[in-house]
Motif scaffolding. Structure first.
Motif, PDB file in Angstrom:
ATOM      1  N   UNK B  99       0.705  -1.153   0.043  1.00 11.00           N
ATOM      2  CA  UNK B  99       0.099  -0.154   0.087  1.00 11.00           C
ATOM      3  C   UNK B  99       0.750   1.302   0.154  1.00 11.00           C
ATOM      4  N   UNK B 100       0.757   1.896  -0.897  1.00  7.81           N
ATOM      5  CA  UNK B 100       1.250   3.404  -1.283  1.00  7.81           C
ATOM      6  C   UNK B 100       0.561   4.593  -0.836  1.00  7.81           C
ATOM      7  N   UNK B 101       1.250   5.678  -0.318  1.00  4.46           N
ATOM      8  CA  UNK B 101       0.258   7.039  -0.148  1.00  4.46           C
ATOM      9  C   UNK B 101       0.121   7.040   1.212  1.00  4.46           C
ATOM     10  N   UNK B 102      -0.653   8.332   1.457  1.00  8.82           N
ATOM     11  CA  UNK B 102      -0.909   8.650   2.686  1.00  8.82           C
ATOM     12  C   UNK B 102      -2.331   8.225   3.004  1.00  8.82           C
ATOM     13  N   UNK B 103      -2.553   8.407   4.356  1.00  6.53           N
ATOM     14  CA  UNK B 103      -3.948   7.951   4.813  1.00  6.53           C
ATOM     15  C   UNK B 103      -5.122   8.801   3.857  1.00  6.53           C
ATOM     16  N   UNK B 104      -6.103   8.104   3.517  1.00  7.36           N
ATOM     17  CA  UNK B 104      -7.190   8.548   2.657  1.00  7.36           C
ATOM     18  C   UNK B 104      -7.056   8.629   1.247  1.00  7.36           C
ATOM     19  N   UNK B 105      -5.527   8.621   0.710  1.00  6.64           N
ATOM     20  CA  UNK B 105      -5.189   8.547  -0.657  1.00  6.64           C
ATOM     21  C   UNK B 105      -4.305   7.404  -0.990  1.00  6.64           C
ATOM     22  N   UNK B 106      -4.648   6.034  -0.388  1.00  3.26           N
ATOM     23  CA  UNK B 106      -3.903   5.081  -0.698  1.00  3.26           C
ATOM     24  C   UNK B 106      -4.073   4.323  -2.048  1.00  3.26           C
TER      25      UNK B 106
END
Lengths: 120, 120
Positions: B99-106
């Motif tokens: 899983x890549x990206x920040x919380x809410x935009x994964x």
């Protein structure tokens, strides 16, 4: 894309004169429990994998060559996570090379085989 | 490619102000016996794999994510066939998701790990 569907039969030989699909793209060495991944959208293959297991099969091999190898891994991972929630096991992954082309003009292409097994 | 090396320091912050490379692309979880395959030409990675084994190591893991997965299989197959003639064994291949990206935009990206073992 520029071909108009209503003129298609004037430009292509009728169905009877064309070789059957099996001869256009030889699938001779591909056994029935196999999905071959090409350039279609991911969901086309994901659906094919789903339908295979929903018809009662417990095993399936997903195969791909060249640049489609990444696509094949994506298909397996999406099916595994989104549709099977851990009940689909990757039993084995094999990588290899195949030689394509005629004598004197051959090239190697990488291949992948992902053996899947339904757990329930 | 159009960037002139002599002007680089005018357009980029000096080295001390830039985050260290480790923070730009976290490599925290990558152990030393690993080659991570990205967008460089195949031979750059093939050479890295060769040098690793020529320095005496018997094991190496080749890792890749997303579209680079196909490239990783190509690298392994070229090294295996052209440079090792069967003396390099693919011990195991693992596929998974990260899983890549920040919380809410994964978003999920597929990964591959190819464990290699020198046989002689």
């Amino acid at each position: 894309m520029s071909e108009k569907p209503e003129h298609r039969t004037e430009h292509r030989p009728p169905r009877e004169e064309r070789p059957p699909r099996d001869e256009q793209r030889p699938r001779g060495q591909i056994p029935p429990d196999t999905v071959f991944i090409g350039k279609k959208p991911l969901m086309a293959y994901a659906t094919a994998v789903m339908m295979h297991f929903n018809s009662g099969s417990k095993k399936l091999t997903v195969k791909a060559r060249g640049k489609s190898i990444s696509h094949a891994v994506d298909v397996v991972e999406v099916v595994r996570r989104r549709f099977f929630q851990g009940k689909l096991n990757v039993k084995e992954v094999r990588i290899a090379s195949e030689t394509l082309g005629e004598e004197g003009d051959t090239r190697n292409v990488s291949t992948i085989e992902i053996m899947l097994e339904r757990l329930d």
